[in-house]
Design an enzyme around this catalytic site. Sequence first.
Site, PDB file in Angstrom:
ATOM      1  N   ASN A   1      -3.302  -1.746  -9.190  1.00  0.00           N
ATOM      2  CA  ASN A   1      -2.185  -1.802  -9.883  1.00  0.00           C
ATOM      3  C   ASN A   1      -0.908  -2.304  -8.778  1.00  0.00           C
ATOM      4  OD1 ASN A   1      -1.937  -1.195 -12.830  1.00  0.00           O
ATOM      5  ND2 ASN A   1      -3.336   1.205 -12.231  1.00  0.00           N
TER       6      ASN A   1
ATOM      7  N   HIS B   1     -12.553   6.668  -7.962  1.00  0.00           N
ATOM      8  CA  HIS B   1     -11.714   5.925  -8.973  1.00  0.00           C
ATOM      9  C   HIS B   1     -10.213   6.027  -8.841  1.00  0.00           C
ATOM     10  CE1 HIS B   1     -12.443   4.551 -13.583  1.00  0.00           C
ATOM     11  NE2 HIS B   1     -10.940   4.990 -13.087  1.00  0.00           N
ATOM     12  N   GLU B   2     -10.012   7.489  -8.777  1.00  0.00           N
ATOM     13  CA  GLU B   2      -7.987   7.262  -9.144  1.00  0.00           C
ATOM     14  C   GLU B   2      -7.376   6.446  -7.820  1.00  0.00           C
ATOM     15  OE1 GLU B   2      -7.400   8.146 -11.832  1.00  0.00           O
ATOM     16  OE2 GLU B   2      -9.115   9.080 -12.490  1.00  0.00           O
TER      17      GLU B   2
ATOM     18  N   GLU C   1     -10.399  -0.012 -15.457  1.00  0.00           N
ATOM     19  CA  GLU C   1     -10.820   1.064 -15.262  1.00  0.00           C
ATOM     20  C   GLU C   1     -12.237   0.628 -14.744  1.00  0.00           C
ATOM     21  OE1 GLU C   1     -10.459   3.768 -16.206  1.00  0.00           O
ATOM     22  OE2 GLU C   1      -8.655   3.620 -16.553  1.00  0.00           O
TER      23      GLU C   1
ATOM     24  N   THR D   1      -2.258  -6.170  -8.119  1.00  0.00           N
ATOM     25  CA  THR D   1      -1.872  -7.585  -9.031  1.00  0.00           C
ATOM     26  C   THR D   1      -0.596  -7.081  -9.660  1.00  0.00           C
ATOM     27  OG1 THR D   1      -4.037  -6.448 -10.063  1.00  0.00           O
ATOM     28  CG2 THR D   1      -2.597  -7.785 -10.956  1.00  0.00           C
TER      29      THR D   1
ATOM     30  N   ASP E   1       6.383  -0.643  -5.709  1.00  0.00           N
ATOM     31  CA  ASP E   1       5.968  -0.369  -3.779  1.00  0.00           C
ATOM     32  C   ASP E   1       7.320   0.629  -3.697  1.00  0.00           C
ATOM     33  OD1 ASP E   1       5.166  -0.794  -1.551  1.00  0.00           O
ATOM     34  OD2 ASP E   1       5.902  -2.292  -1.160  1.00  0.00           O
TER      35      ASP E   1
ATOM     36  N   ASN F   1       0.101  -1.264  -0.173  1.00  0.00           N
ATOM     37  CA  ASN F   1       0.688   0.610   0.037  1.00  0.00           C
ATOM     38  C   ASN F   1       0.819   1.712   0.016  1.00  0.00           C
ATOM     39  OD1 ASN F   1       0.716   0.297   2.936  1.00  0.00           O
ATOM     40  ND2 ASN F   1      -0.880   0.875   3.675  1.00  0.00           N
TER      41      ASN F   1
ATOM     42  N   HIS G   1      -7.375   2.719  -8.584  1.00  0.00           N
ATOM     43  CA  HIS G   1      -6.506   2.471  -9.597  1.00  0.00           C
ATOM     44  C   HIS G   1      -4.831   2.266  -9.502  1.00  0.00           C
ATOM     45  CE1 HIS G   1      -7.852   2.832 -13.760  1.00  0.00           C
ATOM     46  NE2 HIS G   1      -8.327   4.414 -13.730  1.00  0.00           N
TER      47      HIS G   1
ATOM     48  N   ASP H   1       6.140   6.209   0.700  1.00  0.00           N
ATOM     49  CA  ASP H   1       5.266   6.034  -0.975  1.00  0.00           C
ATOM     50  C   ASP H   1       4.105   6.319  -0.687  1.00  0.00           C
ATOM     51  OD1 ASP H   1       4.280   4.333   0.470  1.00  0.00           O
ATOM     52  OD2 ASP H   1       4.627   2.462  -1.082  1.00  0.00           O
TER      53      ASP H   1
END
EC number: 3.4.24.-
Length: 590
Positions: free
Chosen positions: A410, A402-403, A431, A413, A373, A337, A406, A351
């Site tokens: 990302n 929404h943003e 999306e 996965t 990461d 995260n 992402h 980060d």
Amino acid sequence: MPVNALVNIVVLAVMLASGAAAAPPPVTSQLATLRAHDLATDSVLLSYYPESTFETFGKSADRPVHKRAGDDLKGDAIAFVESHLKLGPDSVAFKSGYVNDIAKHAYLKQVIKGIPVANAVANVVFDKDGKVSAFGYSFVKPTTIPSTTPSINLQEAITRAESVVNGTYNQHPATLEFVAKQDNSVALAHVLQIENEHTGAWVEAFVDAHSGDVVHMTDFVAKSSYRALHITKQYPTQGFDTILDPQDLLSSRLGWHNDGRATTTITAGNNAVAYGGPQSLTTSQSSPILNFIYPQNPNQQPTTQANLDAARTNAFYVANVVHDFSYKYGFTEEAFNFQNNNFGYGGYGNDRVSISVQDPSGRNNAFFATPPDGQSGRMSMFLWDHSNPWRDGSLENSILIHEYTHGITNRMTGGGTGACLQTYESGGLGEGWSDAMAEWATHRDSSVPDFYVGQYVTNSASGIRRYPYSTNPYSTLRFLNEVHDIGEVWANILHNVYAALVKQRGFFPDARFNPTVFFGNVIFLRNFIDALAIQPCNPTFIQARNAWIQADINRYDGANYCILWGAFASRGLGVDAGNYQDDFNVPSGC
């Protein structure tokens, strides 16, 4: 055409030549293996991702067991992959991994002559008993392998990449890796990151270490092209709230206003920083205590100081709320995260998400860049000129969520690389997940009304999608040529999965704070997050569906098996769906 036939839609025309010329549409399998990138040289680079093979093993007694039966996740995963794929020693390298409450996740790369292959990856999921519950891989058998000694040095590669991408090397340590190519060869490549602060571009460029050509690219930026604030609201027209002490100290151990080193009195903390212009231009507390009360004036331009402060405050609030509830559902430090300080719980720190409010690099849009990461996620929120005064994307919660999502999809996965949603189909899934998460956050009760995105910023009832997400039939297109259109299909499927789970399992109003109860909206987000870690790199619709089914088996012993299959099948993702052809059948017994 009815919404049921939603899988039979993905034929994509990829622009392969400069100017107005276009190549014929590729075969549909290329949606799962290719992604085009426009270059500063007025040409197009076609990046290749070997197609993933993905197996899930349910809860059957005869599923695979790795030869090593210990607590060494790295060793166990390498041993399983080498044995299962009949590979020799030193053919697999451990990249990352973590353990949550129901499974162990390992992410690996193929190795050739001691050098990793960047886009030939694998992931293994072990259950509590040490059995393999899911396995995905995209390993290759190249016909030609170049020399492992570079012909050009790193500085030459940097110069070439900066020219092709129109950006600057950001000094992130470069590596030397192989990259698998579509012609079944591999290229030795200098791998380096290029950024352009004016355009928001941020890519990982693979420069052939012998020819000097840029042969592959990872785009860290998810670009949401829209047709264009309590967390359950979407728009300022629904009314602002004064929200008292919303931070969740179980998810944010130091609260929202400690940057991991010291207490702050600005819109900056361990999870996120919201600013306008330089990152130092944050919003400060409005009183001697941590109050950020800046009323928005909708009759003035968003760039006025009060409206800018309102936007930065809202963006900071939403990002932290999403951090906190996604943390409870599994997007933690060890699951890659976004935090400055990880408190020794795994993963890389430093980060937090940086949120550029009223970002000057664009308009009528929003971006999220997800590097690996240990490097900050970057959200760029733009102004929208569809009305007078203009409107601020940072005041529409569905866009902010929404943003941020992402970043979640990302990172989770592929094991924290930010590089495993790169093909057209997997990018479309990204999306869809982002819209589905934005919808999940708005629900206050068991009703499942049609859901719209972007109504506020576009000043339009229809918002920015072709159709609302709905359980009712409506028309759609058979042929899609853009990731957001593909994403609408997945988001609408998930809208129906959510509706089916809530109908059968009920609704829990405090789902953001308690992921342990057995209610439909909780089950939905549990499976949503769990499946991200299970699915392979660059998943297809079918593989994403299978990961959801396996996630439910892992956590709920398959209690929702038929509910999930029924919802997926009702929208064309039945048991025999494949090759972009619909199927509406459910497994025997459902």
